[in-house]
Design a protein around this motif. Structure first.
Motif, PDB file in Angstrom:
ATOM      1  N   HIS A  57       0.831  -1.208   0.000  1.00 15.36           N
ATOM      2  CA  HIS A  57       0.000   0.000   0.000  1.00 15.36           C
ATOM      3  C   HIS A  57       0.868   1.262   0.000  1.00 15.36           C
ATOM      4  O   HIS A  57       0.608   2.206  -0.750  1.00 15.36           O
ATOM      5  CB  HIS A  57      -0.919   0.013   1.227  1.00 15.36           C
ATOM      6  CG  HIS A  57      -1.538   1.341   1.493  1.00 15.36           C
ATOM      7  ND1 HIS A  57      -2.591   1.825   0.766  1.00 15.36           N
ATOM      8  CD2 HIS A  57      -1.219   2.315   2.396  1.00 15.36           C
ATOM      9  CE1 HIS A  57      -2.904   3.037   1.207  1.00 15.36           C
ATOM     10  NE2 HIS A  57      -2.088   3.356   2.193  1.00 15.36           N
ATOM     11  N   PHE A  58       1.902   1.279   0.837  1.00 16.68           N
ATOM     12  CA  PHE A  58       2.770   2.445   0.940  1.00 16.68           C
ATOM     13  C   PHE A  58       3.507   2.701  -0.379  1.00 16.68           C
ATOM     14  O   PHE A  58       3.639   3.846  -0.808  1.00 16.68           O
ATOM     15  CB  PHE A  58       3.758   2.264   2.093  1.00 16.68           C
ATOM     16  CG  PHE A  58       4.535   3.500   2.423  1.00 16.68           C
ATOM     17  CD1 PHE A  58       3.938   4.555   3.095  1.00 16.68           C
ATOM     18  CD2 PHE A  58       5.871   3.618   2.069  1.00 16.68           C
ATOM     19  CE1 PHE A  58       4.649   5.701   3.406  1.00 16.68           C
ATOM     20  CE2 PHE A  58       6.595   4.767   2.368  1.00 16.68           C
ATOM     21  CZ  PHE A  58       5.979   5.809   3.039  1.00 16.68           C
ATOM     22  N   GLU A  60       2.443   1.859  -3.409  1.00 14.62           N
ATOM     23  CA  GLU A  60       1.443   2.355  -4.373  1.00 14.62           C
ATOM     24  C   GLU A  60       1.127   3.829  -4.123  1.00 14.62           C
ATOM     25  O   GLU A  60       1.078   4.629  -5.053  1.00 14.62           O
ATOM     26  CB  GLU A  60       0.164   1.525  -4.291  1.00 14.62           C
ATOM     27  CG  GLU A  60       0.302   0.119  -4.815  1.00 14.62           C
ATOM     28  CD  GLU A  60       0.576   0.071  -6.300  1.00 14.62           C
ATOM     29  OE1 GLU A  60      -0.042   0.853  -7.064  1.00 14.62           O
ATOM     30  OE2 GLU A  60       1.423  -0.743  -6.710  1.00 14.62           O
ATOM     31  N   LYS A  61       0.914   4.164  -2.868  1.00 15.52           N
ATOM     32  CA  LYS A  61       0.600   5.542  -2.499  1.00 15.52           C
ATOM     33  C   LYS A  61       1.762   6.465  -2.854  1.00 15.52           C
ATOM     34  O   LYS A  61       1.571   7.538  -3.424  1.00 15.52           O
ATOM     35  CB  LYS A  61       0.301   5.605  -1.002  1.00 15.52           C
ATOM     36  CG  LYS A  61      -0.033   6.973  -0.459  1.00 15.52           C
ATOM     37  CD  LYS A  61      -0.270   6.880   1.043  1.00 15.52           C
ATOM     38  CE  LYS A  61      -0.520   8.200   1.699  1.00 15.52           C
ATOM     39  NZ  LYS A  61       0.492   9.190   1.510  1.00 15.52           N
ATOM     40  N   THR A  62       2.966   6.029  -2.542  1.00 21.22           N
ATOM     41  CA  THR A  62       4.153   6.831  -2.823  1.00 21.22           C
ATOM     42  C   THR A  62       4.368   6.976  -4.326  1.00 21.22           C
ATOM     43  O   THR A  62       4.729   8.062  -4.811  1.00 21.22           O
ATOM     44  CB  THR A  62       5.389   6.210  -2.148  1.00 21.22           C
ATOM     45  OG1 THR A  62       5.143   6.120  -0.740  1.00 21.22           O
ATOM     46  CG2 THR A  62       6.635   7.038  -2.390  1.00 21.22           C
ATOM     47  N   LYS A  64       2.104   7.076  -6.621  1.00 23.95           N
ATOM     48  CA  LYS A  64       1.146   8.084  -7.087  1.00 23.95           C
ATOM     49  C   LYS A  64       1.619   9.492  -6.730  1.00 23.95           C
ATOM     50  O   LYS A  64       1.526  10.410  -7.541  1.00 23.95           O
ATOM     51  CB  LYS A  64      -0.234   7.833  -6.486  1.00 23.95           C
ATOM     52  CG  LYS A  64      -0.932   6.630  -7.058  1.00 23.95           C
ATOM     53  CD  LYS A  64      -2.263   6.404  -6.380  1.00 23.95           C
ATOM     54  CE  LYS A  64      -2.912   5.123  -6.870  1.00 23.95           C
ATOM     55  NZ  LYS A  64      -4.173   4.845  -6.152  1.00 23.95           N
ATOM     56  N   GLU A  65       2.127   9.656  -5.519  1.00 19.11           N
ATOM     57  CA  GLU A  65       2.602  10.974  -5.088  1.00 19.11           C
ATOM     58  C   GLU A  65       3.793  11.433  -5.927  1.00 19.11           C
ATOM     59  O   GLU A  65       3.856  12.586  -6.341  1.00 19.11           O
ATOM     60  CB  GLU A  65       2.982  10.944  -3.606  1.00 19.11           C
ATOM     61  CG  GLU A  65       1.805  10.810  -2.676  1.00 19.11           C
ATOM     62  CD  GLU A  65       2.203  10.616  -1.222  1.00 19.11           C
ATOM     63  OE1 GLU A  65       3.412  10.448  -0.932  1.00 19.11           O
ATOM     64  OE2 GLU A  65       1.297  10.622  -0.380  1.00 19.11           O
ATOM     65  N   GLN A 130     -10.209  12.428  -2.678  1.00 16.82           N
ATOM     66  CA  GLN A 130      -8.971  11.880  -2.120  1.00 16.82           C
ATOM     67  C   GLN A 130      -7.824  12.010  -3.105  1.00 16.82           C
ATOM     68  O   GLN A 130      -6.707  12.337  -2.724  1.00 16.82           O
ATOM     69  CB  GLN A 130      -9.163  10.411  -1.714  1.00 16.82           C
ATOM     70  CG  GLN A 130      -7.948   9.811  -1.056  1.00 16.82           C
ATOM     71  CD  GLN A 130      -7.582  10.493   0.250  1.00 16.82           C
ATOM     72  OE1 GLN A 130      -8.453  10.783   1.056  1.00 16.82           O
ATOM     73  NE2 GLN A 130      -6.327  10.758   0.477  1.00 16.82           N
ATOM     74  N   ASN A 131      -8.084  11.765  -4.383  1.00 18.41           N
ATOM     75  CA  ASN A 131      -7.043  11.873  -5.402  1.00 18.41           C
ATOM     76  C   ASN A 131      -6.493  13.298  -5.442  1.00 18.41           C
ATOM     77  O   ASN A 131      -5.289  13.512  -5.505  1.00 18.41           O
ATOM     78  CB  ASN A 131      -7.599  11.455  -6.767  1.00 18.41           C
ATOM     79  CG  ASN A 131      -6.522  11.272  -7.814  1.00 18.41           C
ATOM     80  OD1 ASN A 131      -5.346  11.160  -7.500  1.00 18.41           O
ATOM     81  ND2 ASN A 131      -6.931  11.244  -9.064  1.00 18.41           N
ATOM     82  N   ASP A 134      -4.329  13.912  -2.366  1.00 23.24           N
ATOM     83  CA  ASP A 134      -3.023  13.272  -2.509  1.00 23.24           C
ATOM     84  C   ASP A 134      -2.089  14.136  -3.354  1.00 23.24           C
ATOM     85  O   ASP A 134      -0.914  14.283  -3.040  1.00 23.24           O
ATOM     86  CB  ASP A 134      -3.163  11.887  -3.151  1.00 23.24           C
ATOM     87  CG  ASP A 134      -3.756  10.850  -2.210  1.00 23.24           C
ATOM     88  OD1 ASP A 134      -3.823  11.122  -0.996  1.00 23.24           O
ATOM     89  OD2 ASP A 134      -4.151   9.779  -2.704  1.00 23.24           O
TER      90      ASP A 134
END
Length: 145
Positions: A57-58, A60-62, A64-65, A130-131, A134
């Motif tokens: 998860h981290f 994937e989130k990173t 995207k960022e 949320q997108n 982010d």
């Protein structure tokens, strides 16, 4: 929440201590430290699956960022954000480069730069708040450092 936790509880439970260290690293956006904590600290058997899931998860989130914050990025920097070996990435290791190109990024061998795949803004998608948040947080993090 961590301030209200009884001190003896966190001192007696190594898994809780690890979680607190992880929480601090995530909060401070110490990406390399987050992956080190996830991979090297001892986790109890029941938590190992959760830890592995959080790492995915981290990442994937990173990803995207980073995609929203950069137009181009050196492979070593991109690798460190995802817990990959920055030295191998800087040398253009095909396995690491492939991890990014598989996600739609492009690799420019002439400039030795990765170009993230553009992510549609919240207004271009279904209005997912949320997108948009982010993206804002990624830009704040980029300019605050």
């Amino acid at each position: 929440m961590t301030q209200r936790m009884p001190p003896n509880l966190s001192q007696q439970d190594s898994s809780l201590q690890n979680c607190l260290v992880l929480l601090r690293a995530v909060w401070q956006r110490e990406y390399e430290q987050v992956y080190k904590i996830l991979r090297e600290l001892p986790w109890s058997e029941p938590l190992k699956q959760v830890v592995n899931s959080f790492e995915t998860h981290f990442q994937e989130k990173t990803l995207k960022e980073v995609s929203g914050a950069y137009e181009a990025i050196r492979p070593a920097a991109a690798a460190s954000y995802l817990g990959l070996d920055p030295d191998l990435a800087e040398k253009g290791d095909p396995a690491i480069i492939q991890k990014f190109t598989a996600r739609g990024w492009t690799w420019d061998e002439n400039t030795m730069l990765l170009r993230p795949k553009p992510i549609p803004t919240a207004l271009e998608t279904d209005g997912d708040l949320q997108n948009g948040l982010d993206q804002i947080m990624a830009l704040i993090g980029k300019h605050a450092a």
